[in-house]
Design a protein around this motif. Structure first.
Motif, short mmCIF file in Angstrom:
data_model
loop_
_atom_site.label_atom_id
_atom_site.label_comp_id
_atom_site.label_asym_id
_atom_site.label_seq_id
_atom_site.Cartn_x
_atom_site.Cartn_y
_atom_site.Cartn_z
N GLU A 144 0.85 -1.19 0.00
CA GLU A 144 0.00 0.00 0.00
C GLU A 144 0.88 1.24 0.00
OE1 GLU A 144 -2.59 -0.07 3.38
OE2 GLU A 144 -3.45 -2.01 2.85
N VAL A 145 0.34 2.33 -0.49
CA VAL A 145 1.06 3.60 -0.45
C VAL A 145 1.38 3.93 1.00
CG1 VAL A 145 0.85 6.09 -0.89
CG2 VAL A 145 0.00 4.44 -2.58
N GLY A 146 2.63 4.33 1.22
CA GLY A 146 3.09 4.66 2.56
C GLY A 146 3.86 3.55 3.23
N ASP A 147 3.78 2.33 2.68
CA ASP A 147 4.53 1.21 3.24
C ASP A 147 6.03 1.41 3.06
OD1 ASP A 147 2.17 -0.10 3.83
OD2 ASP A 147 2.40 -1.64 2.28
N VAL A 148 6.79 0.86 3.98
CA VAL A 148 8.24 0.83 3.88
C VAL A 148 8.67 -0.63 3.94
CG1 VAL A 148 10.41 1.58 4.92
CG2 VAL A 148 8.39 3.08 5.02
N TRP A 149 9.51 -1.05 3.01
CA TRP A 149 9.92 -2.45 2.88
C TRP A 149 11.42 -2.59 2.80
CZ3 TRP A 149 6.70 -6.82 2.37
CH2 TRP A 149 5.33 -6.55 2.27
N THR A 150 11.92 -3.72 3.28
CA THR A 150 13.27 -4.15 2.94
C THR A 150 13.16 -4.92 1.64
OG1 THR A 150 13.05 -6.20 4.21
CG2 THR A 150 14.01 -4.31 5.36
N PHE A 151 14.29 -5.04 0.92
CA PHE A 151 14.23 -5.75 -0.36
C PHE A 151 15.52 -6.53 -0.60
CE2 PHE A 151 15.74 -1.47 -1.17
CZ PHE A 151 16.77 -1.61 -2.09
N LYS A 152 15.40 -7.53 -1.46
CA LYS A 152 16.52 -8.44 -1.76
C LYS A 152 17.70 -7.68 -2.33
CE LYS A 152 13.41 -12.26 -2.83
NZ LYS A 152 12.86 -13.08 -3.91
N ASP A 153 18.88 -8.03 -1.84
CA ASP A 153 20.15 -7.50 -2.35
C ASP A 153 20.27 -5.98 -2.24
OD1 ASP A 153 20.99 -10.13 -3.08
OD2 ASP A 153 19.82 -9.98 -4.92
N ALA A 154 19.64 -5.39 -1.22
CA ALA A 154 19.76 -3.94 -0.99
C ALA A 154 21.24 -3.60 -0.80
CB ALA A 154 18.95 -3.54 0.23
N PRO A 155 21.67 -2.42 -1.26
CA PRO A 155 23.09 -2.08 -1.17
C PRO A 155 23.61 -1.91 0.26
CG PRO A 155 21.84 -0.22 -2.00
CD PRO A 155 20.91 -1.38 -1.95
N LEU A 156 22.74 -1.55 1.18
CA LEU A 156 23.09 -1.42 2.60
C LEU A 156 22.02 -2.12 3.43
CD1 LEU A 156 23.94 2.41 2.73
CD2 LEU A 156 25.59 0.53 2.75
N GLU A 157 22.39 -2.59 4.59
CA GLU A 157 21.41 -3.24 5.46
C GLU A 157 20.27 -2.29 5.81
OE1 GLU A 157 21.21 -5.17 9.89
OE2 GLU A 157 23.08 -5.33 8.79
N GLN A 158 20.59 -1.00 5.97
CA GLN A 158 19.57 -0.03 6.36
C GLN A 158 18.80 0.58 5.18
OE1 GLN A 158 22.87 0.19 6.82
NE2 GLN A 158 23.62 2.29 6.88
N THR A 159 19.11 0.16 3.95
CA THR A 159 18.40 0.67 2.77
C THR A 159 16.96 0.17 2.78
OG1 THR A 159 20.44 0.74 1.48
CG2 THR A 159 18.36 0.79 0.26
N LYS A 160 16.03 1.09 2.57
CA LYS A 160 14.60 0.76 2.57
C LYS A 160 13.96 1.31 1.30
CE LYS A 160 14.87 -0.82 6.82
NZ LYS A 160 16.28 -1.13 6.88
N LEU A 161 12.83 0.73 0.97
CA LEU A 161 12.05 1.12 -0.20
C LEU A 161 10.70 1.66 0.31
CD1 LEU A 161 11.82 -0.97 -3.36
CD2 LEU A 161 9.71 -0.26 -2.26
N TYR A 162 10.36 2.87 -0.08
CA TYR A 162 9.17 3.56 0.39
C TYR A 162 8.17 3.62 -0.76
CZ TYR A 162 6.58 7.61 2.37
OH TYR A 162 5.63 8.48 2.85
N ILE A 163 7.02 3.00 -0.60
CA ILE A 163 6.00 2.99 -1.66
C ILE A 163 5.25 4.32 -1.63
CG2 ILE A 163 3.92 1.87 -2.55
CD1 ILE A 163 5.15 -0.76 -1.55
N ARG A 164 5.38 5.07 -2.72
CA ARG A 164 4.85 6.43 -2.77
C ARG A 164 3.55 6.55 -3.56
NH1 ARG A 164 8.75 10.22 -1.34
NH2 ARG A 164 6.90 11.50 -1.22
N LYS A 165 3.38 5.71 -4.59
CA LYS A 165 2.19 5.83 -5.44
C LYS A 165 2.00 4.50 -6.17
CE LYS A 165 0.39 9.16 -8.81
NZ LYS A 165 -0.38 9.98 -7.90
N ILE A 166 0.75 4.09 -6.32
CA ILE A 166 0.42 2.90 -7.11
C ILE A 166 -0.65 3.33 -8.10
CG2 ILE A 166 -0.49 0.55 -7.10
CD1 ILE A 166 0.42 0.35 -4.14
N GLU A 167 -0.40 3.04 -9.38
CA GLU A 167 -1.39 3.41 -10.39
C GLU A 167 -1.51 2.33 -11.45
OE1 GLU A 167 -0.16 7.20 -11.91
OE2 GLU A 167 1.69 6.42 -12.73
#
Length: 162
Positions: free
Chosen positions: A26-49
């Protein structure tokens, strides 16, 4: 017969696990993802269309390592806007995390540029897309030489990279 029934239920379990992130984003979610460049790197879902080719998920990714371009300029810290196909993105998501991510104008600016250019979407993983972005700037991401103690500035942080 017993093996057939067991196989059927294992297939259902596999589908349920693989579809977990896809049905949950959902918009606003924050996720970890496979093979992120840093352990603390996160992906923030901003918009879904929706689009004619399927759902597009627009994200911001940070923090990412700073790298030196051949011209001496630093790149990195964050990527304000990246569009992914929903199917590609959800295949890379690991865990939804409960942290607050700061808002930034980088996303809106990047999204508007993408929209004006009638841009495409990434059909590669977020980790691969980050490498593509670095290579566009002539920088490389040292996948096996990442300093796990490095903490790059977050959004709206005015610190200079060390």
């Amino acid at each position: 017969m017993h093996a057939l029934v067991v196989g059927f239920f294992l297939s259902l379990a596999s589908l349920a696990i693989s579809g977990h992130a896809d049905s949950q984003i959902e918009v606003g979610d924050v996720w970890t993802f496979k093979d992120a460049p840093l352990e603390q790197t996160k992906l923030y879902i901003r918009k879904i269309e929706d689009s004619t080719t399927g759902a597009i998920v627009h994200v911001s990714i940070y923090p990412i390592p700073f790298m030196m371009r051949p011209d001496g300029q630093m790149v990195g810290g964050r990527i304000g806007h990246m569009p992914f196909s929903r199917k590609t993105l959800t295949a890379s998501l690991i865990d939804k995390v409960s942290i607050d991510m700061e808002e930034s104008t980088d996303f809106e600016k990047g999204y508007q540029q993408w929209k004006d250019a009638e841009g495409g979407v990434f059909t590669i993983s977020p980790a691969e897309a980050i490498i593509v972005v670095y290579s566009t700037f002539g920088a490389t991401l040292p996948v096996d030489a990442v300093d796990e103690t490095y903490e790059p500035p977050m959004l709206n942080d005015k610190r200079e990279p060390e």
